[in-house]
Design a protein around this motif. Structure first.
Motif: not given
Length: 762
Positions: A527-539
């Motif tokens: 769900q979170i990724e759907s909102r923001n694909p980069l949510a779990f990407a390295p910052k």
DNA sequence: GAGTTTGAAACT
DNA sequence: CAGTTTCAAACTC
């Protein structure tokens, strides 16, 4: 071409005829009518090499995978684990091999395939073979040297060295084989060493070919080091494993003991069995030796063989693939419960070319299958839960190279801890925890718990937590969350954000970020990724541009790293950990909307913030800052920086000018799946100062390779990239696309250097 | 340890 | 996209 090929085929056919009387042969023949086809395959394979049309990125793995896939398909019908399986192919080269343990069969299979031209043919035509074999090796050698872009890297030295050995051994190869056969191939370690060298040489050759095909000299380098290490380990584990080294190595190492024992037995059998008169004995033995070696090194449970991509052409590649695959297999076994995507993916691999790609070192959690989040990067936590698996896990995590594979999500080193992807598969190194785990080859969690974290485990006190974090900063501890309302299912939760399950040390309340709630976690993650694909990407990301500059300037420019989205600080002046940039040890960039930026690592306005003592932060946390700097320095000094975290630190160490700042990524718009890195905790680099080389390496590669647009890519993509084999891994989330592919390629190349450095040490 | 500050994440 | 709220880490006392 045609003419020679035909002759080869005819030769092969003739040899086959010789063996027709053999019961085994008959059996095999019954099983697969394709026998004649084999020669075709071989030819085809060779031709395939010439196919340069494929993108260089994929060329090596891809080609091999394709070949392998075909190859495997034929054999898959029969039980791979059974001797018949191997023998089928082996029959061409050497029927005697069938007698060898099933575990070897795959290896042999590969060997045959690889050396089809050389050894296999030799079997049929001994006299010709020998000379030819040597010639081929030499050619390969030459190729290696001449390979385009042969910017020999540190690893090259290694490779070169082996090559030199090869030069020596190549000529003596046959004699050696004979000798070994007489004494028993593995009669002594010395022999083994020699064999291993030979094998390495062969592999190197294979690698060379590959490089030629792919035009990617770096890959060669990369492979060779691995091979070398693996061989060494197989021969005799000397000292400590390279902490950063891939799982492969470790796995190999662990298997070595048993492997050697088995070798002896097998050798005996081989001798007894290898009675095939005639010409090919010597060659056979060589091939066997080779097989054995590789087998020992790889010597993984046969079950894993299924997954093995079997590559065919080049053993070095295969070997790595095997290792990774092993990991994947293990994961399968251990993580039956794990995300179906991965499982499916992995399983499918066995049959498909992708198997190689599966390098999923990332899914380290295998041992504690439950612990691992399917979509999230490696969950070292899981490992932590099962002490016995530590070693295993660590290997996997490292392997990712998978690398990383790490680690990571859609794909990266599943490539790095990134998103569901491979990321998961990839080196999850990114996650802080993971990093912790890796340090010095000791799992951080383990260390944490061992060091008394257990005492604090159930204590929720923020200070304690902070203390933990601080320790983590030193690489002594792992981060833990303290969530009370988010149920650890939001990015507020560091654990969740890092793609790891919460563990005991966490002080969270009503935590759902646990293996028990895997479904929930995955769903939330999606769900979170759907909102923001980069949510779990390295910052924190490092661009290749920056990297290159850094290299040019003494390779110290950690500055190349930047926070992906930039910070939004208003009051902290980017001098406190409230600031993600600062926390990540990177300077602020144009992407930042911060006000009054005083980031010690680099100000938003481009002013290079030198670690000035006057900095408020400095005054307040001078110690902390110095610690960070030290970390950075260490990272920089110490070998190739690979860890994501380390990167950030590195950056921290040498704040670079704003000019290097990355263009602000429109991360939300970017569809790429979250990068494994992100999920792996890459996001909080600052905390983890110590990381394994491998991690560093991966991270570096990712960052470097990732173009801005890719930076947004999901962790998965990263994972793919990271893992050498993972190229074809389809990201669970499917987000990663061509960009990820690219990144993967780069990863491989860059990662190469790191390995060499490791090897030399041994 | 309790409370405050801070800024990212989430929500509207 | 902007504004607001929620949240947990970071920080202070």
């Amino acid at each position: 071409m045609d003419t020679p090929e035909r002759s080869k085929n005819s030769q092969i056919t003739a040899s086959i005829d010789k063996f027709e009387d053999s019961p085994v042969f008959n059996f095999l023949n019954n099983l697969s009518p394709i026998k004649p086809v084999k020669s075709i395959h071989i030819t085809h394979t060779i031709n395939a090499l010439s196919f340069a049309s494929l993108p260089s990125v994929f060329s090596s793995p891809h080609l091999s995978s394709l070949k392998e896939s075909r190859f495997l398909r034929r054999h898959q019908l029969p039980d791979p684990s059974k001797p018949e399986f191997a023998s089928d192919d082996a029959s061409i080269v050497d029927t005697s091999k069938e007698t060898i343990g099933a575990s070897y069969e795959l290896v042999e299979h590969r060997t045959n395939f690889d050396q089809l031209n050389s050894i296999g043919q030799v079997a049929d035509e001994p006299s010709f073979e020998c000379s030819k074999l040597d010639v081929e090796f030499e050619q390969n050698f030459n190729y290696d040297c001449c390979s385009p872009g042969s910017s020999l890297k540190p690893s090259c030295g290694l490779k070169t060295k082996h090559m030199a050995e090869y030069a020596c051994t190549s000529s003596a190869l046959i004699p050696f084989a004979q000798e070994s056969s007489q004494r028993g191939l593995f009669g002594s370690e010395v022999d083994l060493d020699r064999v291993s060298q030979i094998d390495q040489n062969k592999e190197a050759t294979g690698c060379d070919w590959k490089s030629l095909i792919s035009d990617d000299p770096d890959q060669l380098i990369f492979e060779s080091p691995n091979d070398t290490e693996s061989f060494k380990k197989s021969v005799g584990p000397g000292k400590g494993l390279y902490p950063s080294i891939s799982n492969d190595m470790q796995n190999t190492y662990s298997f070595c003991g048993a492997g050697s024992g088995e070798k002896a037995e097998e050798e005996d059998e081989t001798e007894n069995v290898c009675t095939q008169p005639g010409e090919g004995n010597e060659l056979k033995e060589i091939a066997e030796t080779h097989d054995i070696i590789s087998g020992s090194s790889l010597r993984i449970p046969i079950e894993e063989v299924d997954n093995e991509p079997v590559s065919g052409l080049y053993r070095g590649m295969r070997r790595r693939c095997l290792v990774f695959e092993m990991v994947g297999s293990r994961q399968k076994r251990f993580e039956e419960n794990s995300v179906s995507d991965y499982s499916a993916f992995l399983q499918s691999d066995g049959n498909t070319p992708n198997s190689n790609d599966q390098l999923l070192p990332t899914k380290t959690g295998n041992d504690s299958s439950k612990c691992v989040l399917p979509g999230i990067g490696l969950h070292l936590n899981a490992l932590a839960t099962t002490p016995k698996d530590y070693k295993f896990v660590k290997h996997e995590a490292l392997g990712s190279g998978r690398l990383l594979i790490g680690p990571s999500p859609n794909a990266n080193f599943q490539p790095l801890s990134t998103g569901q992807e491979l990321l998961n598969n990839t080196l999850v190194v990114n996650s802080e925890r993971e990093i912790c785990a890796v340090e010095n080859g000791v799992l951080a969690e383990d260390a944490c718990q061992a060091s008394g974290y257990n005492e604090e485990i159930n204590q929720n006190s923020p200070k304690k937590k902070r203390r933990r974090l601080e320790q983590a900063g030193n690489g002594e501890a792992c981060k833990r969350c303290n969530c009370k309302k988010s149920k650890c299912l939001k990015l507020y939760c560091e654990c969740f954000a890092a793609g790891v399950y919460c563990v005991e040390p966490c002080a969270c309340i009503d935590c759902f970020n646990k293996p028990v709630h895997e479904d929930t976690v995955l769903a939330t993650r999606k769900q979170i990724e759907s909102r923001n694909p980069l949510a779990f990407a390295p910052k924190v990301i490092r661009s290749s541009d920056y990297l290159s500059e850094a290299r040019d300037e003494s390779s110290k420019t950690p500055a190349s790293a930047r926070h992906k989205r930039g910070c939004n600080c208003k009051k902290s002046g980017c001098l406190k950990k409230y600031c993600e940039c600062y926390q990540g040890g990177v300077g602020c960039s144009i992407n930042c909307r911060c006000e009054g930026c005083k980031n010690a690592f680099g100000r938003k306005d481009g002013t290079e913030a030198e670690f000035e003592e006057d900095e408020t932060y400095t005054t307040e946390k001078g110690i902390e800052k110095s610690a960070i700097q030290n970390d950075l320095e260490q990272n920089l000094d110490s070998v190739p920086p690979a860890t994501p975290l380390s990167l950030g630190r590195q950056t921290i160490q040498h704040p670079f000018s704003s000019k290097n700042k990355l263009p602000r990524p429109s991360f939300p718009s970017i569809s790429s799946s979250s990068g494994l890195y992100a999920s792996h905790g890459f996001g909080k680099p600052g905390l983890f100062q110590s990381s394994t080389r491998f991690d560093k390496h991966l991270e570096t590669v990712l960052e470097d390779e990732m173009p801005d647009f890719l930076q947004a890519s999901s962790p998965n993509s990263c994972i793919k990239t990271s893992s050498p084999n993972s190229k074809r891994v389809s990201p669970p989330h499917s987000v990663g696309t061509s960009p990820s592919m690219r990144s993967s390629r780069k990863l491989i190349l860059q990662s190469i250097p790191s390995f060499p450095s490791l090897t030399p040490n041994h």
